[in-house]
Structures are given as C-alpha cells and as structure tokens.
Write an enzyme that holds these catalytic residues in place. Structure first.
Site, short mmCIF file in Angstrom:
data_model
loop_
_atom_site.label_atom_id
_atom_site.label_comp_id
_atom_site.label_asym_id
_atom_site.label_seq_id
_atom_site.Cartn_x
_atom_site.Cartn_y
_atom_site.Cartn_z
N ARG A 384 48.19 38.25 -16.49
CA ARG A 384 47.76 37.73 -15.19
C ARG A 384 48.69 38.19 -14.09
O ARG A 384 48.25 38.56 -12.98
CB ARG A 384 47.71 36.21 -15.24
CG ARG A 384 47.35 35.54 -13.92
CD ARG A 384 47.19 34.04 -14.10
NE ARG A 384 46.95 33.39 -12.83
CZ ARG A 384 47.87 32.80 -12.08
NH1 ARG A 384 49.15 32.79 -12.49
NH2 ARG A 384 47.56 32.22 -10.92
N SER A 396 42.83 33.47 -11.89
CA SER A 396 43.41 32.24 -12.43
C SER A 396 43.27 32.23 -13.95
O SER A 396 42.54 33.04 -14.54
CB SER A 396 42.68 31.01 -11.85
OG SER A 396 41.35 30.96 -12.33
N SER A 487 34.89 22.65 -19.29
CA SER A 487 35.51 21.59 -18.48
C SER A 487 37.02 21.78 -18.55
O SER A 487 37.62 21.63 -19.61
CB SER A 487 35.11 20.21 -19.01
OG SER A 487 35.73 19.19 -18.25
N ASN A 488 37.64 22.11 -17.43
CA ASN A 488 39.07 22.46 -17.40
C ASN A 488 39.84 21.40 -16.61
O ASN A 488 39.60 21.22 -15.41
CB ASN A 488 39.25 23.84 -16.75
CG ASN A 488 40.67 24.38 -16.93
OD1 ASN A 488 41.59 23.64 -17.22
ND2 ASN A 488 40.82 25.68 -16.76
N HIS A 539 26.29 18.65 -33.92
CA HIS A 539 26.25 18.95 -35.35
C HIS A 539 24.85 19.27 -35.85
O HIS A 539 24.69 19.75 -36.98
CB HIS A 539 26.82 17.76 -36.14
CG HIS A 539 27.68 18.19 -37.30
ND1 HIS A 539 27.40 19.31 -38.06
CD2 HIS A 539 28.80 17.65 -37.84
CE1 HIS A 539 28.31 19.43 -39.00
NE2 HIS A 539 29.18 18.44 -38.90
N ASP A 543 27.86 23.94 -37.20
CA ASP A 543 28.67 23.39 -38.29
C ASP A 543 30.15 23.58 -37.99
O ASP A 543 30.54 24.38 -37.11
CB ASP A 543 28.31 24.07 -39.61
CG ASP A 543 26.88 23.78 -40.02
OD1 ASP A 543 26.41 22.66 -39.77
OD2 ASP A 543 26.23 24.69 -40.58
#
Length: 566
Positions: A384, A396, A487-488, A539, A543
């Site tokens: 980076r 980023s 989702s960070n 699920h 798996d």
C-alpha cells in the site's frame, strides 16, 4: 379534471413511505417536474417530483406520517375545483366509511335476530348505576414494568371473610418474583375470580370486596367492558365503598412526621416500589387518587422540599455528633440520594424498520455459521505504501479487501451464490456490497463487476458511494444486485466481530482492525500486523470446508498482494 397523486414505489422492497417534508402547500401552482415532497423510504430519503400540472387542492398525508404504496397522498386540479369526486373515485371515501361502519352494523343485525331474552340484558347494562353498589372491584396490578399477567399462587382469604384495607389478599407470581397484592379496601370478600395456580391478565378482575350480601352481578358484567383500563393505574379508577371516606383524613397527620414508618400509608404496589427505589418516604407524598391514595404519578412527580432535605441532613449530623468516640468504627451513615429516571423516545424511521425486519428474517431464517481467520498484513502494508506513492488516488486497506474478495469469489462460486428456496443460484458476475454507516442506520451500495476493476477504480467508487450515502443521495439502483457483502469495522479498532448475512447473499465478510501483536516467523517471535476476518455463511448453501477454502484463498491474496495484479 382533478387527478390524484399516489405514494410511489421508490424501491423494490418499499411497502410504505413517510412524508419527510412537503415542499408545496394547498393552493400552490404546480408544474410537471416541480419538487412536491421528500419521501423517506426503507432505503433512503428521496425527492418526489410532480408529473402533473395544476393547483394543489388537497394533501392527504401530513409531514412525518406514513402511507402505504399507491395510497392517495395529494390531489391536483384546477383552482377551485371539487376534488372530492377524485377521492371517491379512488375509493378513499369508501375505505373511510368501511373502516368506521362495519363494527356497529353487524351488532345491530345480531341484536335484531337475537333471542328476545338476550336483548333486555344488553339494554339493561347502562341503566345500572355502578357507583351506587356498595362494593369495589380489585384488579390485578402491574407489579413490574414487563408484567402482562399474574398467577395466583395462594389466596390468603376466602369468600365471606372480613377484609381490612392493609390485608394481603393473595400471593401473586409475576414474570420476575412472587409478590403480595393488597386490596386497600375494607369489607367482606364477595368474589374471587380464579383458583390458586391460575393466571389473571394485568388489570383483570381478581376479587370484589364490599358490603355483605351485595349483588355483584352488574360489576362482573361491566368488568369485561372496562378491561382496557391503562395498566399504569390498574386499581385507582375503581369506585371505593362509601364507608372508606371516613378513613381518608388519617393520611393527613402522617405528613407531620416525614421520617415515620410509611408502611401504613395507602399507596399502590407500583407507587410503593418506585418510592422505595428513589428513597422517598410516602408520608411526604400527597396522593391524588380516591381517598388520598398514592399512585405511580404522585411518586414520579414528587419533589422533596428544602425543609425536608435540611431536616434529614440535620438529623444525620445530630446522630454523628451524639455517637460516642469509641463507636467511631461503626458503619458510615450515608445521606439519602434522590434521583429521577429519564429517557427519550423517538419514532422508528422507515430505514430502521426495514433494517430490523430484513436482518431478523435473515438471522432466523438462514442457518448462520461463522469461520474466522487471521491474516498477516505486513506485505499488504508495504504494498500500500508503494502504490500510494504513484497512484492517482489514495488506496485504503478496505480497497485491498474488496479487490481480494472479488478475485477469490471467482474461484469459489459457492460463496458467490444465493438460496432461492427450490434452487441455488450460482452468480458468475461479482457485485460486492460495501456496508456504510449513516446516522439513520446502515446502507449497502454495490460495486458492480468488482473483479474487473483496478484498486484505484475501486477506491474512487467506494469513496463516492460513501459520500452519497451520508448525503442521502444514493439511488435505489445503486443499492441493488449484490452477490456478496463486506462489513468493515477496522477503522474503529475492533478486534473481531460477526455480521448478519445481507440476504439474498449467501455470505458476508466481517473485517476487523489491523492489530500489532507478537507473531512467530522462522522460529522467532517478532512484531507482526494481523487482521482477523470472519465469514458468516448460510449453511443451506455453503459448507464449513467451502468457507474455509475461500478464506484460505483470501488470506493468500492479502499476504502476497502481487497476486491481485495478475
């Protein structure tokens, strides 16, 4: 001719909208394309433009109110035109009549066809003056804030027994504890509603106390009609027997001794509990209910006088001065601290309603399982730094994650899939949703065809979507079609977390912050930069081994970022 304006369907999941703001008022001239209102949908607040010309004759939904899709919200037409015909044509008038009329109409028909002996009984109810009956109904009090019913564990009296105002009628099991119920009435116990072990809803009749031999039938018949008395005042609205009026003045002398025992003061169980929690002596509180009885409102609105507080402090000081020196090690007497519980309630926004509904459906419909993996980010940090020296935009770590996920999804199509009930859809395109936090909740703009975009391209697009989301400028099309979601929370320093799947996606990746921790490399303990990621999977589609293989590919890509450029 007047034309109706209906609530538009502004997203594929929208079922109703809230009028956030009207930009026009009744009587204004409207042209096609004019901004008519701002509408809050389940995804964003959007501008609603008029598609007609004319004068705004009618507004059917006020600001802040909700309306279902296709409901009439306004009428446009010529100035002075009668718009009621347009409303009737849409069935608005019929709907209003239907909502108001059906309930009484069937009852009238039923009465006309009922047996003759039933009709006089119905007509006789209002004729009875319940206040003249020398008996009082005792109702199930709300003994906790979450209580909906109480179970009579034990009756302490039987029908025919003489009852005093401070006698405990029964032991009642609530949702939190077993507590005593005091009737606060004197007389003969005329009626018990249930047997021991049976439940009574809050505000339901549990007993009747009054003059021996009183006919209580009218009270029992009216009890069903008055069952909707608010739970906060379950007993206060009952009529007290006439004999009780003589006992009211007894509460007045208690004011003279504010520190006296308040166990004999007439108060509802809820008021007594609140007073105990706040450290308030009920002798100091003036009751507003019948016969001076203290209820919840009286305690909550009570403010101790300066004289009372000074007196308490003076008595505590005298006790400390009078104590012998040899008793200095006795427990410290702390002054009573009075406080008031406060809270603020806000109506749930359309966005929050939808978030709650969709995430609940996802969590309780899709069987979630979670796989976590630690990733060495040393190489990504170095890459980076070098890329940002020459890149037109700053890259980023989130951009690295998005690109790595896009590449990994092409290699693991099961992760890039959806459960459709009778079939599984394996998406060949990669559209990644990136969760963005806004004041009202969470929005998920979608990066279309992310696998074919460079790091710089992804960086620009993600930043633009984030700005649009926070400025409420995202369009529905920009939040649809995701095949995978990220989702960070790394920017908040989160060590590890799990996320709920954004249906119809099969998976969502929760990305945590990069932590500097000791790691073992080549047999030696050295400082390292580690990032944990957790994959939440459906699920029914994925798996455990498949999820682990995807994370292994993601780990390899981020630990050797040069692979992202191939």
């Amino acid at each position: 001719m007047a034309e109706v304006v209906k609530m538009p369907k502004m997203s594929d999941t929208m079922t109703e909208g809230v009028i956030a703001k009207w930009h026009k008022k009744v009587g204004d001239k409207i042209k096609s394309g004019d901004l008519l209102a701002e509408i809050e949908t389940d995804k964003a607040t959007m501008d609603f433009e008029s598609y007609q010309d004319g004068t705004l004759l009618y507004i059917g939904v006020e600001e802040g109110a909700a309306a279902e899709v296709d409901k009439v919200i306004a009428v446009l037409g010529k100035e002075g035109e009668d718009y009621k015909a347009a409303l009737e044509g849409e069935g608005a008038a019929k709907s209003a009549d239907t909502a108001a009329a059906p309930a009484p109409q069937p009852s009238a028909d039923a009465n006309s066809s009922a047996p003759a002996e039933q009709q006089p009984a119905e007509a006789a109810k209002p004729a009875v003056d319940l206040s003249s009956i020398p008996a009082t109904v005792i109702r199930m009090p709300a003994l906790s804030d979450t209580m909906t019913e109480g179970v009579i564990e034990k009756w302490n009296f039987k029908v025919g027994d003489k009852i005093k105002s401070d006698d405990s009628l029964a032991d009642v099991a609530t949702d939190k504890a077993t507590m005593e119920v005091v009737g606060y009435e004197e007389g003969t116990l005329l009626y018990l509603s249930v047997k021991e072990g049976e439940g009574v809803p809050v505000n339901g009749i549990i007993a009747i106390v009054g003059k021996e031999g009183t006919d209580i039938t009218p009270l029992l018949q009216s009890g069903g009609e008055t069952a909707a008395v608010p739970a906060e005042a379950p007993i206060e609205e009952d009529k007290a027997p006439a004999a009780q009026n003589n006992a009211a003045p007894a509460a007045t002398p208690a004011k003279e001794t504010s520190n006296a025992d308040d166990s004999r003061v007439k108060a509802s169980p809820l008021a007594r509990k609140i007073a105990k929690d706040k450290g308030i002596n009920l002798n100091d509180v003036k009751g507003s209910a019948e016969n001076g009885r203290i209820v919840k409102k009286d305690v909550e609105e009570f403010t101790p006088s300066t004289e009372t507080i000074n007196k308490q402090h003076a008595e505590e000081a005298q006790k400390q001065e009078a104590a012998p020196a040899k008793e200095a090690k006795a427990p410290i007497s702390l002054p009573t601290v009075l406080g008031e519980e406060k809270f603020t309630e806000k109506p749930v926004t359309q966005m929050r309603k939808t978030i709650g509904k969709r995430l609940s459906e996802s969590l309780f419909t899709a069987p979630h399982f979670y796989v976590t993996m630690s990733i060495d980010m040393d190489a990504a940090i170095a890459a980076r730094g070098k890329i940002n020296e020459v890149a037109p935009v700053k890259i980023s770590f989130n951009d690295f994650v998005v690109k790595a996920c896009a590449v990994a999804l092409k290699q693991h199509p099961a992760i890039n899939s959806s459960w459709l009930g009778d079939k599984i859809r394996f998406n060949e395109h990669v559209n990644i949703g990136v969760a963005v936090a806004v004041d009202e909740g969470l929005l998920v703009p979608v990066i279309k065809f992310a696998d074919g975009k460079t790091l710089s391209h992804l960086s620009v697009e993600v930043k633009e979507f984030a700005q649009k989301a926070k400025g409420k400028k995202l369009q529905p099309a920009e939040m649809e079609g995701s095949t995978f979601t990220i989702s960070n929370l790394g920017m908040f320093g989160v060590d590890e977390f799990t996320a709920i799947i954004n249906t119809p996606n099969a998976c969502i990746l929760a990305v945590s912050g990069i932590q500097q921790i000791p790691v073992v490399k080549n047999g030696a303990v050295v400082p390292g930069n580690v990032m944990k990621v957790t994959l939440s999977s459906d699920h029914r589609v994925v798996d455990g081994a498949t999820a682990a293989q995807f994370l292994q590919t993601l780990k390899n890509l981020l630990e050797e970022p040069v692979r992202l450029l191939i």
